[in-house]
Write a protein that holds these residues in place. Structure first.
Motif, PDB file in Angstrom:
ATOM      1  N   ILE A   1       0.832  -1.212   0.000  1.00 30.60           N
ATOM      2  CA  ILE A   1       0.000   0.000   0.000  1.00 30.60           C
ATOM      3  C   ILE A   1       0.864   1.259   0.000  1.00 30.60           C
ATOM      4  CG2 ILE A   1      -1.656   1.346   1.370  1.00 30.60           C
ATOM      5  CD1 ILE A   1      -2.754  -1.461   2.316  1.00 30.60           C
ATOM      6  N   VAL A   2       1.841   1.304   0.890  1.00 28.15           N
ATOM      7  CA  VAL A   2       2.690   2.493   1.000  1.00 28.15           C
ATOM      8  C   VAL A   2       3.539   2.673  -0.256  1.00 28.15           C
ATOM      9  CG1 VAL A   2       4.618   3.525   2.282  1.00 28.15           C
ATOM     10  CG2 VAL A   2       2.702   2.503   3.518  1.00 28.15           C
ATOM     11  N   HIS A   3       4.109   1.576  -0.775  1.00 30.82           N
ATOM     12  CA  HIS A   3       4.960   1.696  -1.958  1.00 30.82           C
ATOM     13  C   HIS A   3       4.148   2.206  -3.153  1.00 30.82           C
ATOM     14  CE1 HIS A   3       8.906   0.715  -3.749  1.00 30.82           C
ATOM     15  NE2 HIS A   3       8.185   0.873  -4.849  1.00 30.82           N
ATOM     16  N   TYR A   4       2.961   1.640  -3.342  1.00 32.36           N
ATOM     17  CA  TYR A   4       2.126   2.109  -4.445  1.00 32.36           C
ATOM     18  C   TYR A   4       1.812   3.599  -4.275  1.00 32.36           C
ATOM     19  CZ  TYR A   4      -1.486   2.687  -7.875  1.00 32.36           C
ATOM     20  OH  TYR A   4      -2.197   3.141  -8.953  1.00 32.36           O
ATOM     21  N   ALA A   5       1.425   4.003  -3.070  1.00 29.29           N
ATOM     22  CA  ALA A   5       1.053   5.403  -2.826  1.00 29.29           C
ATOM     23  C   ALA A   5       2.227   6.348  -3.048  1.00 29.29           C
ATOM     24  CB  ALA A   5       0.507   5.554  -1.405  1.00 29.29           C
ATOM     25  N   LEU A   6       3.415   5.959  -2.587  1.00 31.16           N
ATOM     26  CA  LEU A   6       4.595   6.808  -2.792  1.00 31.16           C
ATOM     27  C   LEU A   6       4.916   6.972  -4.276  1.00 31.16           C
ATOM     28  CD1 LEU A   6       6.984   5.551   0.029  1.00 31.16           C
ATOM     29  CD2 LEU A   6       5.821   7.764  -0.086  1.00 31.16           C
ATOM     30  N   ASP A   7       4.931   5.865  -5.007  1.00 38.84           N
ATOM     31  CA  ASP A   7       5.256   5.940  -6.430  1.00 38.84           C
ATOM     32  C   ASP A   7       4.192   6.696  -7.222  1.00 38.84           C
ATOM     33  OD1 ASP A   7       7.601   4.616  -5.968  1.00 38.84           O
ATOM     34  OD2 ASP A   7       7.080   2.829  -7.105  1.00 38.84           O
ATOM     35  N   TYR A   8       2.933   6.440  -6.915  1.00 38.43           N
ATOM     36  CA  TYR A   8       1.856   7.146  -7.591  1.00 38.43           C
ATOM     37  C   TYR A   8       1.977   8.654  -7.344  1.00 38.43           C
ATOM     38  CZ  TYR A   8      -2.813   8.616  -8.981  1.00 38.43           C
ATOM     39  OH  TYR A   8      -3.860   9.255  -9.590  1.00 38.43           O
ATOM     40  N   SER A   9       2.215   9.019  -6.087  1.00 36.84           N
ATOM     41  CA  SER A   9       2.338  10.436  -5.739  1.00 36.84           C
ATOM     42  C   SER A   9       3.521  11.083  -6.445  1.00 36.84           C
ATOM     43  CB  SER A   9       2.495  10.589  -4.223  1.00 36.84           C
ATOM     44  OG  SER A   9       1.356  10.095  -3.571  1.00 36.84           O
ATOM     45  N   LYS A  10       4.656  10.368  -6.475  1.00 36.58           N
ATOM     46  CA  LYS A  10       5.841  10.919  -7.141  1.00 36.58           C
ATOM     47  C   LYS A  10       5.562  11.160  -8.622  1.00 36.58           C
ATOM     48  CE  LYS A  10       8.945   8.369  -8.773  1.00 36.58           C
ATOM     49  NZ  LYS A  10       9.967   7.388  -9.051  1.00 36.58           N
ATOM     50  N   ILE A  11       4.958  10.201  -9.273  1.00 32.02           N
ATOM     51  CA  ILE A  11       4.668  10.339 -10.711  1.00 32.02           C
ATOM     52  C   ILE A  11       3.713  11.505 -10.943  1.00 32.02           C
ATOM     53  CG2 ILE A  11       3.585   9.235 -12.712  1.00 32.02           C
ATOM     54  CD1 ILE A  11       6.359   8.088 -11.983  1.00 32.02           C
ATOM     55  N   ARG A  12       2.665  11.585 -10.154  1.00 33.73           N
ATOM     56  CA  ARG A  12       1.686  12.660 -10.346  1.00 33.73           C
ATOM     57  C   ARG A  12       2.299  14.027 -10.053  1.00 33.73           C
ATOM     58  NH1 ARG A  12      -1.818  11.153 -13.639  1.00 33.73           N
ATOM     59  NH2 ARG A  12      -3.092  12.869 -12.949  1.00 33.73           N
ATOM     60  N   TYR A  13       3.090  14.126  -8.987  1.00 37.96           N
ATOM     61  CA  TYR A  13       3.681  15.417  -8.616  1.00 37.96           C
ATOM     62  C   TYR A  13       4.749  15.854  -9.614  1.00 37.96           C
ATOM     63  CZ  TYR A  13       5.884  19.088  -5.936  1.00 37.96           C
ATOM     64  OH  TYR A  13       6.382  20.293  -5.534  1.00 37.96           O
ATOM     65  N   SER A  14       5.473  14.893 -10.171  1.00 35.15           N
ATOM     66  CA  SER A  14       6.592  15.254 -11.042  1.00 35.15           C
ATOM     67  C   SER A  14       6.233  15.241 -12.523  1.00 35.15           C
ATOM     68  CB  SER A  14       7.775  14.313 -10.781  1.00 35.15           C
ATOM     69  OG  SER A  14       7.445  12.987 -11.117  1.00 35.15           O
ATOM     70  N   GLU A  15       4.957  15.202 -12.856  1.00 38.28           N
ATOM     71  CA  GLU A  15       4.551  15.243 -14.263  1.00 38.28           C
ATOM     72  C   GLU A  15       5.151  16.463 -14.948  1.00 38.28           C
ATOM     73  OE1 GLU A  15       0.364  15.021 -14.920  1.00 38.28           O
ATOM     74  OE2 GLU A  15       0.248  12.979 -14.148  1.00 38.28           O
ATOM     75  N   GLY A  16       5.758  16.231 -16.080  1.00 41.56           N
ATOM     76  CA  GLY A  16       6.334  17.319 -16.852  1.00 41.56           C
ATOM     77  C   GLY A  16       7.738  17.699 -16.445  1.00 41.56           C
ATOM     78  N   VAL A  17       8.272  17.118 -15.385  1.00 42.68           N
ATOM     79  CA  VAL A  17       9.640  17.432 -14.955  1.00 42.68           C
ATOM     80  C   VAL A  17      10.579  16.488 -15.691  1.00 42.68           C
ATOM     81  CG1 VAL A  17      11.258  17.548 -13.031  1.00 42.68           C
ATOM     82  CG2 VAL A  17       8.870  18.216 -12.696  1.00 42.68           C
ATOM     83  N   LYS A  18      11.283  17.015 -16.656  1.00 42.39           N
ATOM     84  CA  LYS A  18      12.217  16.216 -17.458  1.00 42.39           C
ATOM     85  C   LYS A  18      13.638  16.429 -16.944  1.00 42.39           C
ATOM     86  CE  LYS A  18       8.942  14.927 -20.205  1.00 42.39           C
ATOM     87  NZ  LYS A  18       8.209  13.772 -19.793  1.00 42.39           N
ATOM     88  N   MET A  19      14.371  15.345 -16.859  1.00 39.16           N
ATOM     89  CA  MET A  19      15.726  15.420 -16.326  1.00 39.16           C
ATOM     90  C   MET A  19      16.576  16.409 -17.113  1.00 39.16           C
ATOM     91  SD  MET A  19      18.513  12.459 -15.461  1.00 39.16           S
ATOM     92  CE  MET A  19      18.758  11.911 -17.126  1.00 39.16           C
ATOM     93  N   GLN A  20      16.450  16.425 -18.428  1.00 41.90           N
ATOM     94  CA  GLN A  20      17.281  17.295 -19.243  1.00 41.90           C
ATOM     95  C   GLN A  20      16.929  18.766 -19.043  1.00 41.90           C
ATOM     96  OE1 GLN A  20      15.435  14.751 -20.369  1.00 41.90           O
ATOM     97  NE2 GLN A  20      16.916  13.231 -21.047  1.00 41.90           N
ATOM     98  N   ALA A  21      15.644  19.053 -18.849  1.00 39.50           N
ATOM     99  CA  ALA A  21      15.205  20.441 -18.734  1.00 39.50           C
ATOM    100  C   ALA A  21      15.362  20.997 -17.309  1.00 39.50           C
ATOM    101  CB  ALA A  21      13.742  20.564 -19.168  1.00 39.50           C
ATOM    102  N   LEU A  22      15.082  20.177 -16.324  1.00 33.54           N
ATOM    103  CA  LEU A  22      15.127  20.618 -14.922  1.00 33.54           C
ATOM    104  C   LEU A  22      15.876  19.582 -14.075  1.00 33.54           C
ATOM    105  CD1 LEU A  22      11.390  21.722 -14.650  1.00 33.54           C
ATOM    106  CD2 LEU A  22      13.369  23.244 -14.692  1.00 33.54           C
ATOM    107  N   PRO A  23      17.174  19.419 -14.301  1.00 29.88           N
ATOM    108  CA  PRO A  23      17.894  18.342 -13.599  1.00 29.88           C
ATOM    109  C   PRO A  23      17.875  18.464 -12.075  1.00 29.88           C
ATOM    110  CG  PRO A  23      19.441  19.768 -14.745  1.00 29.88           C
ATOM    111  CD  PRO A  23      18.064  20.186 -15.166  1.00 29.88           C
ATOM    112  N   ALA A  24      18.002  19.659 -11.536  1.00 28.89           N
ATOM    113  CA  ALA A  24      18.018  19.804 -10.080  1.00 28.89           C
ATOM    114  C   ALA A  24      16.676  19.385  -9.478  1.00 28.89           C
ATOM    115  CB  ALA A  24      18.352  21.241  -9.689  1.00 28.89           C
ATOM    116  N   ARG A  25      15.587  19.800 -10.088  1.00 30.91           N
ATOM    117  CA  ARG A  25      14.257  19.428  -9.580  1.00 30.91           C
ATOM    118  C   ARG A  25      14.021  17.938  -9.745  1.00 30.91           C
ATOM    119  NH1 ARG A  25       8.275  21.307 -11.186  1.00 30.91           N
ATOM    120  NH2 ARG A  25       7.252  20.327  -9.435  1.00 30.91           N
TER     121      ARG A  25
END
Length: 128
Positions: free
Chosen positions: A74-98
């Protein structure tokens, strides 16, 4: 007690590396931010199953192992889901620090989960 701790600590760390970096084909990665897709569930299930093996090898009682792996799923799914949703649009090449900051926060959250799992296992085994 010390041996129990180190079996769990090292086992969960190795398990995390294998499950996060070697057992994630594209269909799992693609489905982690969509609660209707199987990828995130499969990924969390892989983590939970491998954690179950580590917990049993360490000598964690079976009922506690079952409860701990359900919690981890439950916790692992919630953490990964939250990370993906929060970081939508954050590309490593464009915003590496974020990108790397978000990755680090995600990994820290998983490591703290392992600390809680070790503590729960120690309680169940009579070490804490």
């Amino acid at each position: 007690m010390v041996g129990f701790f180190f079996v769990l600590f090292l086992g969960l760390e190795i398990k995390h590396c294998v499950a996060d970096y070697f057992l994630q084909p594209q269909w799992i990665l693609a489905g982690k931010g969509n609660w209707r897709a199987p990828g995130g569930y499969a990924h969390a299930a892989i983590h939970a199953a491998l954690s179950g093996v580590v917990l049993l090898i360490a000598g964690t009682p079976l009922p506690a192992t079952g409860a701990i792996i359900v919690g981890e799923f439950i916790v692992h799914y919630a953490l990964d889901y939250s990370k993906i949703r929060y970081s939508e649009g954050v590309k490593m090449q464009a915003l590496p620090a974020r990108y790397w900051s978000l990755h680090g926060i995600d990994q820290l959250a998983h490591q703290l989960t392992y600390g809680a799992m070790i503590y729960a296992a120690a309680l169940a085994a009579g070490y804490a």
